[in-house]
Write an enzyme that holds these catalytic residues in place. Structure first.
Site, PDB file in Angstrom:
ATOM      1  N   GLU A  25       0.824  -1.209   0.000  1.00  6.05           N
ATOM      2  CA  GLU A  25       0.000   0.000   0.000  1.00  6.05           C
ATOM      3  C   GLU A  25       0.859   1.260   0.000  1.00  6.05           C
ATOM      4  O   GLU A  25       2.068   1.212   0.201  1.00  6.05           O
ATOM      5  CB  GLU A  25      -0.924   0.041   1.229  1.00  6.05           C
ATOM      6  CG  GLU A  25      -2.306  -0.559   1.019  1.00  6.05           C
ATOM      7  CD  GLU A  25      -3.200   0.311   0.144  1.00  6.05           C
ATOM      8  OE1 GLU A  25      -2.733   1.368  -0.363  1.00  6.05           O
ATOM      9  OE2 GLU A  25      -4.366  -0.058  -0.054  1.00  6.05           O
ATOM     10  N   ASP A 214      -9.952   1.301  -4.961  1.00  2.57           N
ATOM     11  CA  ASP A 214      -8.961   1.285  -3.877  1.00  2.57           C
ATOM     12  C   ASP A 214      -8.245   2.637  -3.822  1.00  2.57           C
ATOM     13  O   ASP A 214      -8.889   3.674  -3.765  1.00  2.57           O
ATOM     14  CB  ASP A 214      -7.998   0.118  -4.089  1.00  2.57           C
ATOM     15  CG  ASP A 214      -7.468  -0.464  -2.786  1.00  2.57           C
ATOM     16  OD1 ASP A 214      -6.983   0.326  -1.953  1.00  2.57           O
ATOM     17  OD2 ASP A 214      -7.531  -1.685  -2.590  1.00  2.57           O
TER      18      ASP A 214
END
Length: 303
Positions: A25, A214
């Protein structure tokens, strides 16, 4: 008509091993270092790629780290399990962590998730239940500044907060919710003086598209690039919410993209290996590609 792009893809690796992030991430480009950073949430790891030498370094954190942004006076601001931290990364591989703030009320089993700074250097991040199988919208979106500390929730009833980004002029804020029960992207008018979003409206409903929304980035055309998790795609939406480009990537679960490089014309894309087949060689990969447009450097936190 949607333009499907197939750019050349470079995987970030080390000389001794293939990097496979459990939950990769928060890629960021730090221009003064000419280096990329990203995190592996479940492995409690911060990664760094020196763009010139190709040298890859890593640091272990004491708890899960979900997002980080550079700080203007050195180090990073980060959203972690127990709150917001200032981090300094030492050359010996150790991390100095200073706890800055935590929500006034927070239940067990939660952590911060996606986070970044607005154009003025205020840090924003949201919370989520660590166990995504629990279909409960317990997450909130918060703002943190040095002067005011952590805010009360600005947005509530979020399953999996994601997709934070700001338009080039900073006057539109974007936010997504990745959970299968939501799959929505919103836009807000954003007061750049006070750091306040208002006039929440639906930007894109991705329930009718491939993948879940996302993490995201903005290009110089003001278009919104978002990773379509579960679909192996990066999607670009115009400021009007029209899908006009998509890039196929070799990872089924891309998580977040970020513009960087000397000309800000490279995308770094992180991804998830957790839950993917052990023989899926691209699951959890971190990649670099050229999307054919330029983006913006992430604004540093004003600390």
């Amino acid at each position: 008509m949607v333009n499907l792009q197939t750019p050349e893809i470079t995987r970030v690796t080390t000389p001794h091993a293939t990097i496979r992030c459990g939950v990769g991430e928060s890629p960021i480009w730090v221009a003064k270092e000419a280096a990329w950073y990203w995190v592996d949430i479940t492995a409690k790891t911060i990664w760094r790629l020196d763009a010139s030498s190709g040298v890859v370094s890593s640091w272990q954190t004491a708890e899960m780290i979900a997002c980080l942004s550079p700080q203007n006076n050195g180090g990073f601001i980060a959203g972690m399990e127990s709150g917001i931290f200032h981090l300094k990364l030492a050359t010996d591989g150790k991390v100095q962590a200073q706890h800055l703030a935590a929500p006034a009320t927070s239940e067990m089993g939660m952590r911060f998730n996606d986070g970044r700074c607005d154009r003025q250097g205020r840090f924003w991040s949201g919370t989520m239940l660590i166990d995504m199988s629990v279909p409960r919208a317990a997450g909130h979106l918060y703002r943190y500044t040095r002067e005011q500390g952590i805010s009360a929730p600005f947005i509530s009833n979020l399953f999996v907060q994601n997709g934070l980004a700001w338009s080039p002029d900073g006057r539109t804020m974007y936010l997504s919710d990745s959970h299968p029960n939501s799959q929505l992207i919103w836009a807000f008018d954003y007061d750049t003086d006070s750091g306040t979003p208002h006039n929440q409206r639906l930007f894109v409903d991705m329930k009718t598209m491939d993948g879940r929304p996302d993490g995201a980035a903005i290009d110089t055309d003001g278009c919104y690039w978002i990773c379509a998790n579960d679909a192996g795609l990066i999607l670009r939406f115009t400021p009007e919410g029209k899908l006009d480009r998509q890039i196929a990537v070799p990872m089924k679960k891309p998580t977040m993209c970020c513009f960087g490089g000397d000309k800000l014309d490279t995308l770094m894309v992180a991804s998830i290996a957790a839950g993917q087949a052990a023989d899926d060689e691209w699951a959890g990969a971190t990649i670099l590609l050229n999307p054919g447009v330029q983006g913006y450097a992430e604004t540093a936190f004003v600390g």
